[in-house]
Design an enzyme around this catalytic site. Structure first.
Site, mmCIF file in Angstrom:
data_model
loop_
_atom_site.group_PDB
_atom_site.id
_atom_site.type_symbol
_atom_site.label_atom_id
_atom_site.label_comp_id
_atom_site.label_asym_id
_atom_site.label_seq_id
_atom_site.Cartn_x
_atom_site.Cartn_y
_atom_site.Cartn_z
ATOM 1 N N CYS A 114 0.822 -1.222 0.000
ATOM 2 C CA CYS A 114 0.000 0.000 0.000
ATOM 3 C C CYS A 114 0.850 1.263 0.000
ATOM 4 O O CYS A 114 0.332 2.361 -0.167
ATOM 5 C CB CYS A 114 -0.928 0.003 1.207
ATOM 6 S SG CYS A 114 -1.956 -1.460 1.318
ATOM 7 N N HIS A 253 -2.714 6.850 3.845
ATOM 8 C CA HIS A 253 -3.248 5.615 3.271
ATOM 9 C C HIS A 253 -4.559 5.272 3.991
ATOM 10 O O HIS A 253 -4.674 5.452 5.209
ATOM 11 C CB HIS A 253 -2.226 4.489 3.433
ATOM 12 C CG HIS A 253 -2.782 3.163 3.029
ATOM 13 N ND1 HIS A 253 -3.431 2.983 1.834
ATOM 14 C CD2 HIS A 253 -2.820 1.963 3.674
ATOM 15 C CE1 HIS A 253 -3.842 1.726 1.760
ATOM 16 N NE2 HIS A 253 -3.489 1.099 2.865
ATOM 17 N N ASN A 283 -10.114 0.062 1.529
ATOM 18 C CA ASN A 283 -8.667 0.117 1.332
ATOM 19 C C ASN A 283 -8.337 -0.343 -0.088
ATOM 20 O O ASN A 283 -8.498 -1.511 -0.405
ATOM 21 C CB ASN A 283 -8.006 -0.781 2.384
ATOM 22 C CG ASN A 283 -6.497 -0.864 2.244
ATOM 23 O OD1 ASN A 283 -5.923 -0.416 1.256
ATOM 24 N ND2 ASN A 283 -5.847 -1.474 3.231
HETATM 25 O O1 UT7 Z 1 -3.149 -1.511 3.925
HETATM 26 C C1 UT7 Z 1 -2.623 -2.211 5.000
HETATM 27 C C2 UT7 Z 1 -3.509 -3.369 5.258
HETATM 28 N N1 UT7 Z 1 -4.126 -3.630 6.462
HETATM 29 C C3 UT7 Z 1 -4.353 -2.870 7.543
HETATM 30 O O2 UT7 Z 1 -3.986 -1.758 7.693
HETATM 31 C C4 UT7 Z 1 -5.130 -3.532 8.619
HETATM 32 C C5 UT7 Z 1 -4.672 -3.177 9.996
HETATM 33 N N2 UT7 Z 1 -5.500 -3.828 10.969
HETATM 34 C C6 UT7 Z 1 -6.781 -3.433 11.233
HETATM 35 O O3 UT7 Z 1 -7.280 -2.494 10.634
HETATM 36 C C7 UT7 Z 1 -7.528 -4.165 12.310
HETATM 37 O O4 UT7 Z 1 -6.644 -5.026 12.968
HETATM 38 C C8 UT7 Z 1 -8.755 -4.982 11.779
HETATM 39 C C9 UT7 Z 1 -9.840 -4.017 11.302
HETATM 40 C C10 UT7 Z 1 -8.333 -5.876 10.646
HETATM 41 C C11 UT7 Z 1 -9.323 -5.812 12.895
HETATM 42 O O5 UT7 Z 1 -9.698 -4.981 13.977
HETATM 43 P P1 UT7 Z 1 -9.230 -5.329 15.449
HETATM 44 O O6 UT7 Z 1 -9.854 -4.320 16.309
HETATM 45 O O7 UT7 Z 1 -7.735 -5.429 15.441
HETATM 46 O O8 UT7 Z 1 -9.915 -6.722 15.679
HETATM 47 P P2 UT7 Z 1 -9.262 -8.145 15.996
HETATM 48 O O9 UT7 Z 1 -8.591 -8.686 14.795
HETATM 49 O O10 UT7 Z 1 -8.473 -8.029 17.270
HETATM 50 O O11 UT7 Z 1 -10.578 -8.957 16.286
HETATM 51 C C12 UT7 Z 1 -11.472 -8.613 17.328
HETATM 52 C C13 UT7 Z 1 -12.666 -9.549 17.232
HETATM 53 C C14 UT7 Z 1 -12.283 -11.022 17.066
HETATM 54 O O12 UT7 Z 1 -13.213 -11.792 17.780
HETATM 55 P P3 UT7 Z 1 -12.837 -12.409 19.206
HETATM 56 O O13 UT7 Z 1 -11.636 -13.278 18.955
HETATM 57 O O14 UT7 Z 1 -12.530 -11.219 20.066
HETATM 58 O O15 UT7 Z 1 -14.063 -13.137 19.574
HETATM 59 C C15 UT7 Z 1 -12.456 -11.255 15.588
HETATM 60 O O16 UT7 Z 1 -12.727 -12.588 15.287
HETATM 61 O O17 UT7 Z 1 -13.447 -9.208 16.069
HETATM 62 C C16 UT7 Z 1 -13.654 -10.386 15.282
HETATM 63 N N3 UT7 Z 1 -13.735 -9.999 13.879
HETATM 64 C C17 UT7 Z 1 -14.891 -9.659 13.291
HETATM 65 N N4 UT7 Z 1 -16.151 -9.590 13.754
HETATM 66 C C18 UT7 Z 1 -17.112 -9.206 12.898
HETATM 67 C C19 UT7 Z 1 -12.723 -9.889 12.973
HETATM 68 N N5 UT7 Z 1 -13.217 -9.498 11.795
HETATM 69 C C20 UT7 Z 1 -14.559 -9.358 11.960
HETATM 70 C C21 UT7 Z 1 -15.604 -8.957 11.106
HETATM 71 N N6 UT7 Z 1 -16.867 -8.896 11.607
HETATM 72 N N7 UT7 Z 1 -15.402 -8.627 9.824
#
Ligand code: UT7
Length: 328
Positions: A114, A253, A283
């Protein structure tokens, strides 16, 4: 002698098809509420099956050239920054070169995730400043939907397709003021497309294991991003001799509104002066920064003479920032 470089034209190409959070609720276990509150994204665009990176790149490049008022024959170099090229090789840039009739141009792709567009602008600026070239197209183009696993809720809610192109030319005034690019390859495994390269060539097994899709460790990338974006801006500012108070606008970004708000806060920049398009486009990897630049230019949030910082992070892991004076 050092020449000056500046952006003299800009163009975009965005697919028409919209995929909303509501649509995703029918595909994976997620909710509009979760996606909006955790990312800020409401919808994203998805390219048709028969559309590839060179198609969007060609359209965006033509608009940028038209705005700059030059002929395609005057383009010296085409750089396409992408992680979703038409194919592994030849370079998508070479296909674009033929499509637009830039018969005097060299062409190559840049893979910097990115941060691609920031890398591309930095490379182009060196070629202009040394006097080697006069007109360079830098095209940030990604169709992440083509490599997204729409059964994986960790990634499929984030990504969208799009393309933004700029023409960087030799100019009287200095339009591209300074650049800073960096990488931390120790985080290479946090964001990758594992199969289909020389490490893991395509087999029935790699397809069955869904290894041709984007893999992401979201929390690790998040941690990296909140540190990398302010660091890139701070290093750039130090290097350029400017100070943050003379910056009019920031275009980060577009990965996650929480990452952007955190970076803006650390830098003491008001969110009123930060470009945001992720709510409607998600994104778009390399395309996010040039598309946001284009939209904020068209809706007059950016004005001629403004000092603007473009800042990105992404697969690699890479990060970087560019300081420009807007000339259009
Ligand atoms: O261009 C560069 C590319 N990527 C990025 O910049 C991404 C950087 N990371 C992020 O933006 C965030 O880490 C995410 C948006 C991907 C995830 O957010 P988070 O607050 O870090 O959530 P997490 O991965 O810690 O997950 C929290 C909970 C989990 O459930 P449990 O284990 O707490 O029960 C996930 O399974 O949210 C759950 N979860 C979802 N729930 C509903 C993960 N994805 C989803 C979803 N819908 N789409």
């Amino acid at each position: 002698m050092k020449y000056n470089a500046g952006i003299t034209g800009i163009g975009i190409s965005i697919p028409k098809k919209v995929l909303t959070n509501k649509d995703l609720e029918n595909m994976v276990e997620t909710s509009d509420e979760w996606i909006v509150s955790r990312t800020g994204i409401k919808e994203r665009r998805i390219a048709d099956e028969n559309i590839a990176a060179s198609d969007l790149s060609t359209e965006a490049a033509k608009e940028a050239i038209l705005m700059a008022g030059i002929d395609a024959k005057d383009v010296d170099l085409i750089i396409v920054t992408t992680v979703t090229p038409d194919m592994l090789y030849p370079a998508t840039a070479a296909i674009v070169q033929n499509n637009i009739g830039a018969v005097n141009a060299a062409a190559f792709d840049v893979s910097a995730g990115c941060t691609g567009f920031i890398y591309g602008v930095t490379i182009a600026t060196q070629f202009i400043e040394t006097g080697f070239y006069k007109n360079i197209l830098v095209i940030g183009c990604d169709l992440l939907s083509k490599v997204t696993d729409f059964t994986d809720r960790n990634t499929c809610v984030l990504f969208g397709d799009g393309c933004g192109a700029v023409l960087i030319s030799r100019t009287e005034e200095k339009g591209i003021i300074d650049e800073y690019i960096m990488a931390d390859g120790s985080g290479a495994d946090f964001l990758s497309l594992p199969a289909g390269g020389s490490r893991m060539p395509s087999t029935i097994e790699t397809v069955n294991k869904r290894l041709h899709y984007t893999f992401m460790n979201g929390p690790e990338v998040f941690k990296f991003a909140v540190k990398a974006m302010p660091e890139a801006v701070t290093k750039l500012i130090e290097k350029s001799g400017f100070n943050l108070s003379s910056i009019d606008y920031l275009i980060p970004h577009q990965a996650n509104i929480r990452i952007i708000e955190s970076a803006a806060k650390r830098l003491g920049i008001s969110m009123d002066n930060v470009g945001i398009t992720l709510d409607k486009y998600g994104n778009m990897s390399s395309a996010s920064i040039p598309v946001t630049l284009y939209e904020d230019f068209k809706n007059k949030k950016i004005k001629k003479g403004d000092n603007i910082i473009l800042v990105g992070f992404g697969a690699g892991l890479t990060y970087g920032a560019v300081l420009i004076k807007w000339m259009l």
